[in-house]
Structure formats: structure tokens, C-alpha cells
Design a protein around this motif. Structure first.
Motif, PDB file in Angstrom:
ATOM      1  N   MET A   1      99.787  26.046 -71.467  1.00 55.95           N
ATOM      2  CA  MET A   1      99.081  26.970 -70.598  1.00 55.95           C
ATOM      3  C   MET A   1      99.289  26.548 -69.149  1.00 55.95           C
ATOM      4  N   ALA A   2      99.621  27.475 -68.316  1.00 55.42           N
ATOM      5  CA  ALA A   2      99.920  27.182 -66.913  1.00 55.42           C
ATOM      6  C   ALA A   2      98.647  27.201 -66.068  1.00 55.42           C
ATOM      7  N   ASN A   3      98.602  26.305 -65.111  1.00 59.73           N
ATOM      8  CA  ASN A   3      97.499  26.248 -64.153  1.00 59.73           C
ATOM      9  C   ASN A   3      97.827  27.155 -62.978  1.00 59.73           C
ATOM     10  N   THR A   4      96.891  27.278 -62.068  1.00 62.77           N
ATOM     11  CA  THR A   4      97.116  28.021 -60.835  1.00 62.77           C
ATOM     12  C   THR A   4      96.869  27.080 -59.657  1.00 62.77           C
ATOM     13  N   TRP A   5      97.290  27.507 -58.489  1.00 62.91           N
ATOM     14  CA  TRP A   5      97.067  26.712 -57.284  1.00 62.91           C
ATOM     15  C   TRP A   5      95.565  26.634 -57.023  1.00 62.91           C
ATOM     16  N   ALA A   6      95.086  25.461 -56.611  1.00 63.79           N
ATOM     17  CA  ALA A   6      93.663  25.268 -56.315  1.00 63.79           C
ATOM     18  C   ALA A   6      93.247  26.067 -55.081  1.00 63.79           C
ATOM     19  N   HIS A   7      94.165  26.290 -54.157  1.00 66.39           N
ATOM     20  CA  HIS A   7      93.910  27.047 -52.939  1.00 66.39           C
ATOM     21  C   HIS A   7      94.983  28.120 -52.813  1.00 66.39           C
ATOM     22  N   GLY A   8      94.596  29.268 -52.304  1.00 61.95           N
ATOM     23  CA  GLY A   8      95.539  30.358 -52.117  1.00 61.95           C
ATOM     24  C   GLY A   8      96.488  30.095 -50.958  1.00 61.95           C
ATOM     25  N   LEU A   9      97.545  30.868 -50.904  1.00 58.98           N
ATOM     26  CA  LEU A   9      98.532  30.728 -49.835  1.00 58.98           C
ATOM     27  C   LEU A   9      97.910  30.999 -48.468  1.00 58.98           C
ATOM     28  N   CYS A  10      96.965  31.899 -48.408  1.00 63.04           N
ATOM     29  CA  CYS A  10      96.314  32.224 -47.131  1.00 63.04           C
ATOM     30  C   CYS A  10      95.008  31.464 -46.935  1.00 63.04           C
ATOM     31  N   GLY A  11      94.802  30.397 -47.685  1.00 61.32           N
ATOM     32  CA  GLY A  11      93.602  29.583 -47.548  1.00 61.32           C
ATOM     33  C   GLY A  11      93.782  28.475 -46.530  1.00 61.32           C
ATOM     34  N   CYS A  12      94.556  28.750 -45.510  1.00 60.92           N
ATOM     35  CA  CYS A  12      94.888  27.744 -44.499  1.00 60.92           C
ATOM     36  C   CYS A  12      93.657  27.169 -43.819  1.00 60.92           C
ATOM     37  N   PHE A  13      92.662  27.999 -43.571  1.00 61.96           N
ATOM     38  CA  PHE A  13      91.519  27.564 -42.772  1.00 61.96           C
ATOM     39  C   PHE A  13      90.441  26.870 -43.588  1.00 61.96           C
ATOM     40  N   ASN A  14      90.707  26.588 -44.851  1.00 63.83           N
ATOM     41  CA  ASN A  14      89.771  25.793 -45.643  1.00 63.83           C
ATOM     42  C   ASN A  14      89.692  24.370 -45.109  1.00 63.83           C
ATOM     43  N   ASP A  15      90.751  23.906 -44.483  1.00 65.62           N
ATOM     44  CA  ASP A  15      90.802  22.578 -43.863  1.00 65.62           C
ATOM     45  C   ASP A  15      91.418  22.764 -42.473  1.00 65.62           C
ATOM     46  N   CYS A  16      90.559  22.975 -41.481  1.00 68.21           N
ATOM     47  CA  CYS A  16      91.041  23.300 -40.127  1.00 68.21           C
ATOM     48  C   CYS A  16      91.851  22.164 -39.508  1.00 68.21           C
ATOM     49  N   GLY A  17      91.487  20.917 -39.787  1.00 71.99           N
ATOM     50  CA  GLY A  17      92.249  19.780 -39.257  1.00 71.99           C
ATOM     51  C   GLY A  17      93.674  19.782 -39.768  1.00 71.99           C
ATOM     52  N   LEU A  18      93.820  19.974 -41.046  1.00 75.14           N
ATOM     53  CA  LEU A  18      95.152  20.048 -41.659  1.00 75.14           C
ATOM     54  C   LEU A  18      95.925  21.243 -41.112  1.00 75.14           C
ATOM     55  N   CYS A  19      95.230  22.344 -40.902  1.00 76.67           N
ATOM     56  CA  CYS A  19      95.867  23.543 -40.365  1.00 76.67           C
ATOM     57  C   CYS A  19      96.431  23.290 -38.968  1.00 76.67           C
ATOM     58  N   ILE A  20      95.654  22.646 -38.123  1.00 69.09           N
ATOM     59  CA  ILE A  20      96.097  22.373 -36.746  1.00 69.09           C
ATOM     60  C   ILE A  20      97.272  21.406 -36.740  1.00 69.09           C
ATOM     61  N   ILE A  21      97.162  20.331 -37.512  1.00 69.85           N
ATOM     62  CA  ILE A  21      98.247  19.342 -37.568  1.00 69.85           C
ATOM     63  C   ILE A  21      99.535  19.983 -38.073  1.00 69.85           C
ATOM     64  N   THR A  22      99.441  20.771 -39.127  1.00 71.20           N
ATOM     65  CA  THR A  22     100.627  21.389 -39.715  1.00 71.20           C
ATOM     66  C   THR A  22     101.236  22.420 -38.783  1.00 71.20           C
ATOM     67  N   TYR A  23     100.416  23.139 -38.051  1.00 70.70           N
ATOM     68  CA  TYR A  23     100.934  24.144 -37.123  1.00 70.70           C
ATOM     69  C   TYR A  23     101.750  23.500 -36.006  1.00 70.70           C
ATOM     70  N   PHE A  24     101.246  22.389 -35.467  1.00 71.04           N
ATOM     71  CA  PHE A  24     101.930  21.750 -34.342  1.00 71.04           C
ATOM     72  C   PHE A  24     102.986  20.730 -34.767  1.00 71.04           C
ATOM     73  N   VAL A  25     102.788  20.063 -35.897  1.00 70.08           N
ATOM     74  CA  VAL A  25     103.726  19.033 -36.362  1.00 70.08           C
ATOM     75  C   VAL A  25     103.974  19.212 -37.868  1.00 70.08           C
ATOM     76  N   PRO A  26     104.689  20.270 -38.255  1.00 74.50           N
ATOM     77  CA  PRO A  26     104.889  20.520 -39.680  1.00 74.50           C
ATOM     78  C   PRO A  26     105.683  19.423 -40.390  1.00 74.50           C
ATOM     79  N   CYS A  27     106.523  18.715 -39.652  1.00 73.47           N
ATOM     80  CA  CYS A  27     107.307  17.645 -40.280  1.00 73.47           C
ATOM     81  C   CYS A  27     106.401  16.520 -40.786  1.00 73.47           C
ATOM     82  N   TYR A  28     105.257  16.322 -40.147  1.00 73.16           N
ATOM     83  CA  TYR A  28     104.304  15.300 -40.592  1.00 73.16           C
ATOM     84  C   TYR A  28     103.733  15.683 -41.959  1.00 73.16           C
ATOM     85  N   THR A  29     103.279  16.912 -42.085  1.00 77.26           N
ATOM     86  CA  THR A  29     102.712  17.366 -43.353  1.00 77.26           C
ATOM     87  C   THR A  29     103.772  17.404 -44.446  1.00 77.26           C
TER      88      THR A  29
END
Length: 109
Positions: A1-29
Motif C-alpha cells: 500500500m502506498a503512502n502519501t506526502w505528509a505535506h502538500g506541494l503548496c504547503g510551503c507556508f507550514n514552515d515559514c523559516g524553511l520557506c524563506i531559506i529555500t526561496y533565497f538559498v535553494p541550494c542549501y535546502t
């Protein structure tokens, strides 16, 4: 049985810190996601700076995350996610790696 993603593709703002870091420095993420599944952090972080190679490497990492979590999908789908919405894809993967522990905690009796 296959699982699903814990967060949706558009769930970016569930973690605003991660969102900001990834937006400005995607190579880090990208590097941290690779490191979380046992790949080289520095290598994948640097490869993310190379056009076209970044999408292929990121799709491979996404595929390995899917395999570990038994989530359905394909390499082509992963590649399309990273081509169309690379920041959202990286954030979704990072949230997936944070939300589900790879090794269950040891219980002492």
C-alpha cells in the motif's frame, strides 16, 4: 500500500523559516535534503547551482525520498515537479523528511 506526502506541494507556508531559506538559498535546502537520505550535502548543494543538472539531481533525490516512504510516483513526475515549481518541491521534500522519522526511537524496558 502506498503512502502519501505528509505535506502538500503548496504547503510551503507550514514552515515559514524553511520557506524563506529555500526561496533565497535553494541550494542549501537541496543539500540538506540529500544529506537526510544519505547523499553528499555539499555535492548536491553545488550541483543545484548548475542549470538543468539541478532539476535532474533534485528529481533523483525526490525519487529516493519517495522510495523510502513508499510514495507512488515516477522519475518523470519528479522531474516535472522540479521544473515547474522547484521551490515548492524542495520545501515539500524537506517537510517530509522532518515530519516522519527514519528510525523509530528505541524503547527501554
Amino acid at each position: 500500500m502506498a503512502n502519501t506526502w505528509a505535506h502538500g506541494l503548496c504547503g510551503c507556508f507550514n514552515d515559514c523559516g524553511l520557506c524563506i531559506i529555500t526561496y533565497f538559498v535553494p541550494c542549501y535546502t537541496a543539500g540538506k535534503n540529500a544529506e537526510a537520505i544519505g547523499e553528499g550535502c555539499l555535492l548536491h548543494g553545488l550541483l543545484y547551482l548548475v542549470p538543468i543538472v539541478n532539476f535532474v539531481c533534485a528529481a533523483q533525490i525526490r525519487g529516493k525520498i519517495r522510495d523510502q516512504r513508499t510514495i507512488e510516483g515516477s522519475f518523470v513526475g519528479d522531474l516535472l515537479y522540479h521544473c515547474c515549481c522547484p521551490v515548492c518541491s524542495l520545501i515539500q521534500e524537506a517537510q517530509e523528511l522532518k515530519s516522519i522519522p527514519t528510525n523509530p526511537p528505541m524503547v527501554r524496558e
